[in-house]
Every structure is written in C-alpha cells, then in structure tokens.
Design an enzyme around this catalytic site. Structure first.
Site, mmCIF file in Angstrom:
data_model
loop_
_atom_site.group_PDB
_atom_site.id
_atom_site.type_symbol
_atom_site.label_atom_id
_atom_site.label_comp_id
_atom_site.label_asym_id
_atom_site.label_seq_id
_atom_site.Cartn_x
_atom_site.Cartn_y
_atom_site.Cartn_z
ATOM 1 N N GLY A 61 15.581 4.665 -16.935
ATOM 2 C CA GLY A 61 14.441 5.154 -16.253
ATOM 3 C C GLY A 61 14.276 3.933 -14.823
ATOM 4 C CB THR A 62 15.131 0.444 -14.627
ATOM 5 O OG1 THR A 62 14.483 0.000 -15.685
ATOM 6 C CG2 THR A 62 15.226 -0.650 -13.470
ATOM 7 C CG ASN A 64 4.534 1.398 -19.278
ATOM 8 O OD1 ASN A 64 4.265 1.918 -18.419
ATOM 9 N ND2 ASN A 64 4.853 0.103 -19.550
ATOM 10 C CD GLN A 101 6.498 5.228 -22.545
ATOM 11 O OE1 GLN A 101 6.435 6.016 -23.704
ATOM 12 N NE2 GLN A 101 7.296 3.983 -22.564
ATOM 13 C CB SER A 128 14.263 6.298 -20.098
ATOM 14 O OG SER A 128 15.107 5.383 -20.854
ATOM 15 C CB ALA A 129 18.359 8.985 -23.241
ATOM 16 C CG HIS A 130 15.743 3.293 -24.291
ATOM 17 N ND1 HIS A 130 14.918 2.630 -24.849
ATOM 18 C CD2 HIS A 130 15.766 3.142 -22.910
ATOM 19 C CE1 HIS A 130 14.287 1.826 -23.527
ATOM 20 N NE2 HIS A 130 14.847 2.297 -22.441
ATOM 21 C CB THR A 166 33.137 6.534 -14.719
ATOM 22 O OG1 THR A 166 34.144 6.131 -13.875
ATOM 23 C CG2 THR A 166 33.871 7.413 -15.896
ATOM 24 C CB CYS A 199 9.466 -5.642 -18.651
ATOM 25 S SG CYS A 199 10.021 -3.745 -19.004
#
Ligand SMILES: *Cc1c(COP(=O)(O)O)cnc(C)c1O
Length: 389
Positions: free
Chosen positions: A71-72, A151, A179, A199-201, A237, A325
């Site tokens: 995401g960042t 968030n 979110q 973002s995946a996590h 990659t 954060c």
C-alpha cells in the site's frame, strides 16, 4: 492464556487457502518472470493469470494493474508519479486531513518540491464534503487523492460523489482502498477513479505485496526505475509468490464478503452496545453506519490509549491506538483531531478491528476485561479524579 486479536486493520494472518496457492511458487515454480526459458515462462504465466483474476474481481482490465510492494509504495507511486508527470499543467494537489501517512507524507514531500497541497477538512464523523472538494479545485489542480475507508475509524467516504466531482473537473482521482478492499464489494468502474491502491496483508494475503490500479491513458511516470518490469511502470523482479497470494486473497475475500459483513456487524454492534452499557465516559468516534463493519473506534476519558493497549496486551488482547505506524509516538491521532475530537479524548482512543478469527463469544470476554482495566487505570489517573469530582 486465551488470546484475542483485535488489530486486523494493522495486519491479518495469511488465509490457509492463500498460503496453499503461494507455496509452489517458492521452490517449484521459482523462475524469474522475465526469463525466456521454461521456468521463467511458467512464472510469467502464473503472474498474468493472477493479474487477470484480480481484474475480473475488481472490474478493470488486466493491463491496468501494476504490482507493487504494498500500500505504501502504491500510494507514493500514484501521488508522486502523477504529480511529476503533469507538473507542466499545474502543481496543485488536493487531499484530505485524515489520510494514511503513506499519502500524507507523499503530499508533504511534494510541498517541499514546490507543489501546493490543499488538505480538505472533514466533519465530526470524518467525511469529506464533495462540495468542499469542488470548491478547492483550481485550474492548476492535477490530482485529488482521498482514501476510501479510514484505517482508524473505518469511516467510508462517499467515494462515488467525490469521483464524479473530479471527473467533471477533469482532474485525476486516486483513492487509497487498502482498508476498503475485501470489506466493501466495490467495482472500480463504479468509483470512477483513475488510480486505486491495494495491499495484500490487510486482506489475509502476505506482507510486502500490493497493487496500483492505473486507468489506461493516465499520464503517470514510473517511480521505481530499472529493468522495465511491469511494462516499464515498476521496475524490480516481480514477487511471484506474493502476487499469487494477493490474487487468491482478493478472490477469497470477495466470495464471502456479504456473509462476513453480516457477522462482523453483529459482533461490532454488540461490542459497542456492551461497552456503552458497562463503561462510563466513553465516546464513539466515526460514523456508526457508514463504516467498514469490522472497525470500532472508542475514546476512554482520562486514560492514555497506550496504557489501555499495554494492559490489554498483558491479558492476551491485542488492540491498537489507531494507525500502527504512529504507535510509540505520543501525538494524538491526526485523524481524530481533524474530526474535532478533543486532544484529551483523542489521546484516550482505541481502535478495535475485528476479523475472521473473531466470534460473538469474544465480545463478553473482551468487554469484561476492558471494563476492569479501564476502571483500574482510571482509579490511578489524577485526570479522572479531577474530571469526575
Ligand atoms: C496499511 C495501510 C497502508 C500501507 O500499506 P502497506 O502495505 O502496509 O505498506 C496504506 N493505507 C492504508 C489506509 C492502510 O491501512
């Protein structure tokens, strides 16, 4: 000790189905997706399948998806990439005052580079007024970046209304949907945005992978340069296993989004009702209806949020003071402050974010412990004695 994880907006565990899908790509199909040989071609095929599958769920074209490290990076890329690509047209950017740091600090960077940034206010529930956005757009505005779901509070913006203001004005619209994704069954077409970060996590995928949707025709320059991966838009990659995980996570999330919404609404409503019934001097932050169903943000008068986090942690309950954060910092949440929450109440705020691992039985268990801890902390708080006596 029983543990209860209530910090799903910080991160989520990898879903077993996601892990299964990823495993072959670590050691069996390990090729570099840029290699011409068989192993590389296999990796490349898997990568493009993942892209196609995500495009189908989100309602966009596969060619409009660029994989990133999360995401960042997606936020940085969208904001800096379009700001610099369009700087001859204008150097004015609009955002909101409740953004994630990935957006906020990217905008601050642009200010140092000679751009002008307008930080739109929000109302007491945390909403940006589309009329405010309309009035803030100038001839030299090139980009608007406003998040989909917050968030810290879970509040969902009227993203379609904001999108249509930007379309009328002919300025680019980016939304941080980190979110929202997996919690709201949106289609990119309906939002009418030009760029969107995922973002995946945050949705039961692995850490360190995400994507930026970039509508075809958007004028944006790459932010990571090198070997020309991702059609020259993001060098490096590709994280093939991670990307397979991201695709599977999005697919799984969208399969049971309706059922999870019902379940999480039940849990968080009961949670708030029992806190209200048992703990005095609290304040709900956000909007009770227009929020992602897993998130509840509450302020406890006369206690430091950090003190609650640490004392709940001793009891096996994991929560957060807001954005992960900023934990460790003593500044109160900029999101709550922007909503007009007092400094004191903002300092005593806790974000409870539920998820797949939680059940309705967690509610009484957690509220019991929470009520005791809040009582204990208040009994030793000079602030609480003052304000109640
Ligand atoms: C977590 C989060 C991010 C950052 O995503 P990472 O993949 O952790 O870099 C950005 N925006 C919002 C709203 C988030 O919740």
């Amino acid at each position: 000790m029983r543990t209860v994880y209530l910090d799903h907006n910080a991160t989520t565990p990898v879903h077993p189905g996601v892990l299964d899908a990823m495993l072959p790509y670590f050691s069996q199909v390990f090729g570099n997706a840029s290699s011409l040989h068989q192993s590389g071609r296999e990796a490349k095929a898997a990568l493009e399948n993942a892209r196609q599958s995500i495009a189908e769920v989100l309602g966009c074209r596969a060619s409009e998806i660029i994989f990133t490290s999360g995401g960042t990076e997606s936020d940085n890329f969208a904001i800096k990439g379009t700001a610099f690509a369009n700087r001859k047209k204008g150097k004015h950017i609009i955002t909101s005052s409740i953004e994630h740091h990935a957006v906020e600090i990217s905008c601050r960077f642009l200010e140092k580079e000679g751009f002008e940034v307008t930080f739109l206010p929000v109302d007491s529930c945390g909403f940006v007024d589309p009329d405010d956005l309309k009035k803030a757009i100038r001839p030299n505005t090139t980009l608007v970046t406003i998040m989909y779901a917050n968030n810290e509070t879970g509040v969902i913006q009227d993203i379609e209304a904001l999108g249509s203001v930007t379309r009328e004005a002919g300025v680019y619209f980016h939304t941080d949907a980190v979110q929202a994704t997996g919690k709201i069954p949106y289609k990119i077409d309906d939002i009418g945005c030009d760029m969107l970060s995922i973002s995946a996590h945050k949705l039961y995928g692995p850490k360190g992978v995400g994507l930026l949707y970039i509508k075809s025709g958007t004028n944006i320059i790459p932010w990571n340069e090198g070997g020309g991966h991702e059609k020259g838009m993001r060098a490096g990659t590709e994280n093939v296993a991670g990307i397979i995980g991201l695709a599977e996570a999005i697919k799984i999330a969208h399969k049971d989004i309706a059922a999870r919404t019902v379940k999480l609404n039940k849990i968080t409503r009961k949670f708030y009702e029992s806190i209200k019934a048992r703990i005095p001097d609290i304040q709900f932050n956000g909007h009770y209806e227009k929020r992602v169903p897993n998130t509840i943000n509450i302020s406890f008068k006369a206690i430091e949020g950090e003190a609650i986090v640490l004392s709940l942690d001793m009891k096996g309950i994991m929560v957060s003071t807001g954005s992960a954060c900023t934990s460790g910092a003593t500044d109160p949440s900029h999101v709550l402050r922007a909503m007009g929450v007092s400094r004191e109440m903002a300092q005593g705020s806790i974000r409870f974010s539920f998820g797949r691992s939680n059940s309705i039985e967690d509610v009484d268990y957690v509220v019991d412990i929470l009520a005791k801890e809040v009582n204990r902390l208040r009994s030793i708080s000079p602030l609480y004695a003052d304000s109640s006596g």
